[in-house]
Design an enzyme around this catalytic site. Structure first.
Site, PDB file in Angstrom:
ATOM      1  N   SER A 264       1.078  -1.152   0.270  1.00  0.00           N
ATOM      2  CA  SER A 264       0.089   0.107   0.087  1.00  0.00           C
ATOM      3  C   SER A 264       0.809   1.003   0.246  1.00  0.00           C
ATOM      4  CB  SER A 264      -0.811  -0.125   1.186  1.00  0.00           C
ATOM      5  OG  SER A 264      -1.989   0.355   1.069  1.00  0.00           O
ATOM      6  N   LYS A 268       4.287   2.183  -1.782  1.00  0.00           N
ATOM      7  CA  LYS A 268       4.926   2.920  -3.198  1.00  0.00           C
ATOM      8  C   LYS A 268       6.269   3.730  -2.722  1.00  0.00           C
ATOM      9  CE  LYS A 268      -0.203   5.472  -1.976  1.00  0.00           C
ATOM     10  NZ  LYS A 268      -1.002   4.355  -3.198  1.00  0.00           N
ATOM     11  N   TRP A 355      -9.692   0.588  -5.762  1.00  0.00           N
ATOM     12  CA  TRP A 355      -9.194   1.470  -5.601  1.00  0.00           C
ATOM     13  C   TRP A 355      -7.860   1.870  -6.179  1.00  0.00           C
ATOM     14  CZ3 TRP A 355     -10.577   6.326  -4.297  1.00  0.00           C
ATOM     15  CH2 TRP A 355     -10.478   7.377  -3.547  1.00  0.00           C
ATOM     16  N   HIS A 405      -7.259  -6.103  -0.194  1.00  0.00           N
ATOM     17  CA  HIS A 405      -6.281  -4.411  -0.052  1.00  0.00           C
ATOM     18  C   HIS A 405      -5.707  -5.781   1.470  1.00  0.00           C
ATOM     19  CE1 HIS A 405      -4.164  -1.094  -0.505  1.00  0.00           C
ATOM     20  NE2 HIS A 405      -4.088  -1.299   0.540  1.00  0.00           N
TER      21      HIS A 405
HETATM   22  C1  GCU Z   1      -5.713   4.621   1.276  1.00  0.00           C
HETATM   23  C2  GCU Z   1      -4.515   5.425   0.365  1.00  0.00           C
HETATM   24  C3  GCU Z   1      -4.329   4.286  -0.605  1.00  0.00           C
HETATM   25  C4  GCU Z   1      -3.029   3.599   0.075  1.00  0.00           C
HETATM   26  C5  GCU Z   1      -3.892   3.289   1.534  1.00  0.00           C
HETATM   27  C6  GCU Z   1      -3.385   2.266   2.889  1.00  0.00           C
HETATM   28  O1  GCU Z   1      -6.408   4.320   1.224  1.00  0.00           O
HETATM   29  O2  GCU Z   1      -5.997   5.948   0.018  1.00  0.00           O
HETATM   30  O3  GCU Z   1      -3.120   5.431  -1.376  1.00  0.00           O
HETATM   31  O4  GCU Z   1      -2.349   2.900  -0.869  1.00  0.00           O
HETATM   32  O5  GCU Z   1      -4.406   3.963   2.262  1.00  0.00           O
HETATM   33  O6  GCU Z   1      -1.379   2.841   2.586  1.00  0.00           O
HETATM   34  O7  GCU Z   1      -3.486   1.607   3.572  1.00  0.00           O
END
Ligand code: GCU
Length: 426
Positions: A264, A268, A355, A405
């Site tokens: 998540s 990144k 998402w 997720h």
């Molecule tokens: C939110 C956010 C995502 C991210 C995620 C996480 O959903 O919008 O961009 O990847 O949190 O890190 O849990």
């Protein structure tokens, strides 16, 4: 005043939730509504000159692309990493009922023992003929949450977001021990011959929009970062490089076989850390989505606008210039994957995680592939999106699994196979 201070975080959270809900309703989840887009060509310099051989990429293309990501997306670190300073706190050869060796090491970011520091937890296979390859990943809630092992101290630095700051009792507690153990199958990893190193990401920079006044930011002075200086993702990545400085000199660990993984927002982070620091031999992004592996120009699921509004502290300020005009951004995320080339990269998606735009994550791999091929690797083995649970193990690897997720044992099993294939069996 006291009352206002108390309820302000609550008001902010309510506002953020309302805004997020409103945005969620406008999100595009229809493939037919993905706009026509043109990606910045991966084999071109910013001035349009073609990149036709490996040397041109290494000497010109890569540095120029890296600079663009620093300037427009993640921001550059305003200070050099400190020289390595650490204390070994725990050295146990018979951890987990004799299934692993456990090490716990405190890394200091300054000369001050009370200053910013990160607690690194390492499990290694109990027997190893040579230094071990290691999976490295930051965790979300403290080292004690990744395993029920009672010898992992409860984190003392639990602050994740505004809500935690305002809460009566925001200190982590032993109740959280092992809470996310399903995401960190330590015994499976060590039995496969790999080590696991992890640290709490909030040790490096607590994850909320605090005006950059805590974590390692305190070492960069009082000033807020300039528009092209680090947001939290770049800060976590910088911390990962400091952890790498430690791993590199640890005789039990093979520094040429460090596999960086992140889920998540930390997916990144692993991609950006792998772009900035070529010592990571394999980079894994799990469900990283917008700001990670997904192509921004598709505007499917979370968009640049949504992410900049919801998490203004993650990216550099210049990135907000592209909230309303993502096409104007000089880079897109296939080039982030390209910055990892020719090292193996693995992108993992989850079918219900729309998402994060699974197709956009896969397409980044496809569009990074010509560069991987120019550098003499096989790139990605197929151009069409694979079916559920049909992993691809070429140098650019990918899978999409069923479910939400999350990080699952299935994901780890594929990453271990991928590492075996590209680094040789442990
Ligand atoms: C939110 C956010 C995502 C991210 C995620 C996480 O959903 O919008 O961009 O990847 O949190 O890190 O849990």
């Amino acid at each position: 005043m006291n009352m206002i201070a108390k309820i302000l975080p609550l008001i902010l959270v309510c506002l953020a939730t309302l805004t997020a809900d409103a945005q969620e309703r406008k999100v595009n989840y229809e493939e037919a509504k993905v706009p026509d887009y043109r990606l910045p060509p991966i084999l071109e310099m910013p001035d349009g000159t073609a990149i036709t051989d490996a040397n041109a990429w290494t000497t010109k293309g890569r540095p120029a692309t890296l600079e663009q990501f620093r300037t427009h997306v993640y921001g550059r670190a305003p200070m050099a990493r400190p020289s390595l300073r650490f204390k070994v706190q725990d050295h146990e050869d018979q951890a987990l009922q004799g299934k692993a060796r456990r090490r716990q090491v405190r890394l200091y970011f300054s000369d001050d023992d009370q200053g910013p520091q990160v607690n690194l937890l390492i499990y290694l296979p109990v027997k190893a003929a040579r230094p071990s390859p290691v999976f490295l990943g930051l965790n979300f809630q403290g080292n004690h949450t990744i395993h029920a092992d009672p010898h992992i101290p409860v984190t003392q630095s639990w602050v994740r977001n505004n809500k935690d700051v305002g809460a009566e009792n925001h200190q982590a507690s032993a109740e959280g021990r092992g809470r996310v153990a399903n995401r960190w199958p330590v015994e499976k990893i060590t039995a496969a011959g790999y080590g696991l190193a992890t640290a709490y990401y909030g040790d490096i920079d607590p994850d909320f929009n605090d005006g950059f006044r805590n974590g390692v930011h305190t070492l960069a002075g009082e000033k807020a970062p300039a528009a092209d200086e680090w947001g939290s993702i770049a800060t976590w990545a910088w911390g990962l490089s400091y952890i790498m400085d430690y791993l590199q000199q640890d005789a039990e660990i093979d520094p040429k076989r460090i596999i960086l993984m992140g889920h998540s927002r930390l997916g990144k982070t692993s991609l950006w850390a792998g772009a900035e620091d070529e010592r990571f031999s394999i980079v894994i992004s799990n469900n990283s989505g917008c700001g990670g592996a997904a192509l921004h120009r598709r505007e499917f699921g979370e968009t640049v606008k949504i992410i900049n509004n919801a998490f203004p502290h993650w990216f550099c300020d210049n990135f907000t210039d592209y909230s309303e005009r993502v096409d104007a951004c000089p880079v897109d995320q296939h080039q982030l994957i390209g910055l990892i080339a020719p090292r193996p990269v693995y992108v993992a998606s989850a079918a219900d995680d729309r998402w994060a735009d699974p197709r956009g994550e896969f397409l980044s791999c496809v569009h990074a592939s010509p560069l991987y091929e120019l550098l003499g690797t096989d790139g990605i083995a197929q151009q069409e999106m694979p079916g559920i649970e049909s992993p691809i193990f070429s140098t650019v690897g990918y899978h999409i699994r069923s479910g939400k997720h999350d990080v699952t044992h299935y994901d780890w099993e594929q990453w271990i196979k991928f590492a075996d294939k590209h680094l040789g069996s442990p």
